[in-house]
Design a protein around this motif. Sequence first.
Motif, PDB file in Angstrom:
ATOM      1  N   UNK A  34      -0.067  -4.665  10.322  1.00 50.05           N
ATOM      2  CA  UNK A  34       0.172  -5.575   9.204  1.00 50.05           C
ATOM      3  C   UNK A  34       1.573  -6.152   9.332  1.00 50.05           C
ATOM      4  N   UNK A  35       1.756  -7.428   9.103  1.00 51.00           N
ATOM      5  CA  UNK A  35       3.109  -7.984   9.155  1.00 51.00           C
ATOM      6  C   UNK A  35       4.021  -7.237   8.183  1.00 51.00           C
ATOM      7  N   UNK A  36       5.271  -7.020   8.607  1.00 55.12           N
ATOM      8  CA  UNK A  36       6.179  -6.242   7.768  1.00 55.12           C
ATOM      9  C   UNK A  36       6.375  -6.884   6.397  1.00 55.12           C
ATOM     10  N   UNK A  37       6.365  -8.200   6.329  1.00 56.98           N
ATOM     11  CA  UNK A  37       6.533  -8.888   5.044  1.00 56.98           C
ATOM     12  C   UNK A  37       5.461  -8.426   4.063  1.00 56.98           C
ATOM     13  N   UNK A  38       4.246  -8.270   4.525  1.00 57.27           N
ATOM     14  CA  UNK A  38       3.153  -7.808   3.676  1.00 57.27           C
ATOM     15  C   UNK A  38       3.333  -6.331   3.330  1.00 57.27           C
ATOM     16  N   UNK A  39       3.703  -5.506   4.309  1.00 54.55           N
ATOM     17  CA  UNK A  39       3.971  -4.089   4.032  1.00 54.55           C
ATOM     18  C   UNK A  39       5.031  -3.963   2.942  1.00 54.55           C
ATOM     19  N   UNK A  40       6.141  -4.713   3.102  1.00 51.47           N
ATOM     20  CA  UNK A  40       7.238  -4.636   2.136  1.00 51.47           C
ATOM     21  C   UNK A  40       6.770  -5.050   0.745  1.00 51.47           C
ATOM     22  N   UNK A  41       6.062  -6.148   0.659  1.00 51.25           N
ATOM     23  CA  UNK A  41       5.597  -6.636  -0.643  1.00 51.25           C
ATOM     24  C   UNK A  41       4.721  -5.601  -1.342  1.00 51.25           C
ATOM     25  N   UNK A  42       3.754  -5.063  -0.610  1.00 53.68           N
ATOM     26  CA  UNK A  42       2.859  -4.060  -1.196  1.00 53.68           C
ATOM     27  C   UNK A  42       3.616  -2.805  -1.619  1.00 53.68           C
ATOM     28  N   UNK A  43       4.502  -2.335  -0.737  1.00 53.46           N
ATOM     29  CA  UNK A  43       5.218  -1.092  -1.031  1.00 53.46           C
ATOM     30  C   UNK A  43       6.230  -1.263  -2.158  1.00 53.46           C
ATOM     31  N   UNK A  44       6.963  -2.379  -2.183  1.00 51.59           N
ATOM     32  CA  UNK A  44       7.941  -2.574  -3.250  1.00 51.59           C
ATOM     33  C   UNK A  44       7.262  -2.664  -4.610  1.00 51.59           C
ATOM     34  N   UNK A  45       6.128  -3.323  -4.661  1.00 49.66           N
ATOM     35  CA  UNK A  45       5.374  -3.382  -5.933  1.00 49.66           C
ATOM     36  C   UNK A  45       4.885  -1.998  -6.337  1.00 49.66           C
ATOM     37  N   UNK A  46       4.365  -1.255  -5.354  1.00 54.14           N
ATOM     38  CA  UNK A  46       3.831   0.085  -5.652  1.00 54.14           C
ATOM     39  C   UNK A  46       4.931   1.031  -6.128  1.00 54.14           C
ATOM     40  N   UNK A  47       6.057   1.071  -5.420  1.00 60.27           N
ATOM     41  CA  UNK A  47       7.110   2.011  -5.830  1.00 60.27           C
ATOM     42  C   UNK A  47       7.726   1.605  -7.159  1.00 60.27           C
ATOM     43  N   UNK A  48       7.801   0.303  -7.450  1.00 61.99           N
ATOM     44  CA  UNK A  48       8.322  -0.145  -8.741  1.00 61.99           C
ATOM     45  C   UNK A  48       7.446   0.363  -9.879  1.00 61.99           C
ATOM     46  N   UNK A  49       6.147   0.342  -9.652  1.00 63.69           N
ATOM     47  CA  UNK A  49       5.222   0.799 -10.696  1.00 63.69           C
ATOM     48  C   UNK A  49       5.174   2.330 -10.770  1.00 63.69           C
ATOM     49  N   UNK A  50       5.031   2.974  -9.628  1.00 61.67           N
ATOM     50  CA  UNK A  50       4.876   4.424  -9.594  1.00 61.67           C
ATOM     51  C   UNK A  50       6.156   5.134 -10.048  1.00 61.67           C
TER      52      UNK A  50
END
Length: 157
Positions: free
Chosen positions: A21-37
């Motif tokens: 997966x392109x890192x930009x997509x990894x970062x977007x998904x992970x930053x959203x997830x950690x912000x919520x979790x």
Amino acid sequence: MNLVSLALRVGEPLLPLGRHLPFVLQRELMERAVAKVFAEPLADGSFNLLEGRWLRLEISDLQLAWCLTYDGVRLRIEERASGDVCIRGRWREFLLLASRQEDPDTLFFRRRLVIEGDTDLGLGVKNLLDGLDPDQLPPRLWLLLRRMGEEVRQASA
């Protein structure tokens, strides 16, 4: 076969594909997830120990790695950064840690998870994660993590 076993069986061969997966997509998904979790621990200052410091997480068997820091407002994720500390292990060990199916000290003592670099910072992060209240997680996420961890623990016993 239960749903969790099926998810692990189907998911395991797919996990290594995550590195494509392109890192930009990894970062977007992970930053959203950690912000919520981690919304509550972020708000109460629990992640301040990472302010201006970098933690590198490496999932060795999946060939995935991310660098995390706290910028005073949120957790930021980068592909590369001069890491102060690195925590490395296989995905199953991280799942056991997250699901509380294995004691963190045991994982590190047995070198199933490895801390390199600033070990004080690494131990601080380990203690922070160990001290997080699972009730702060969305209930369905915690239930899924716990069940997947139980399944992995039983399979490796």
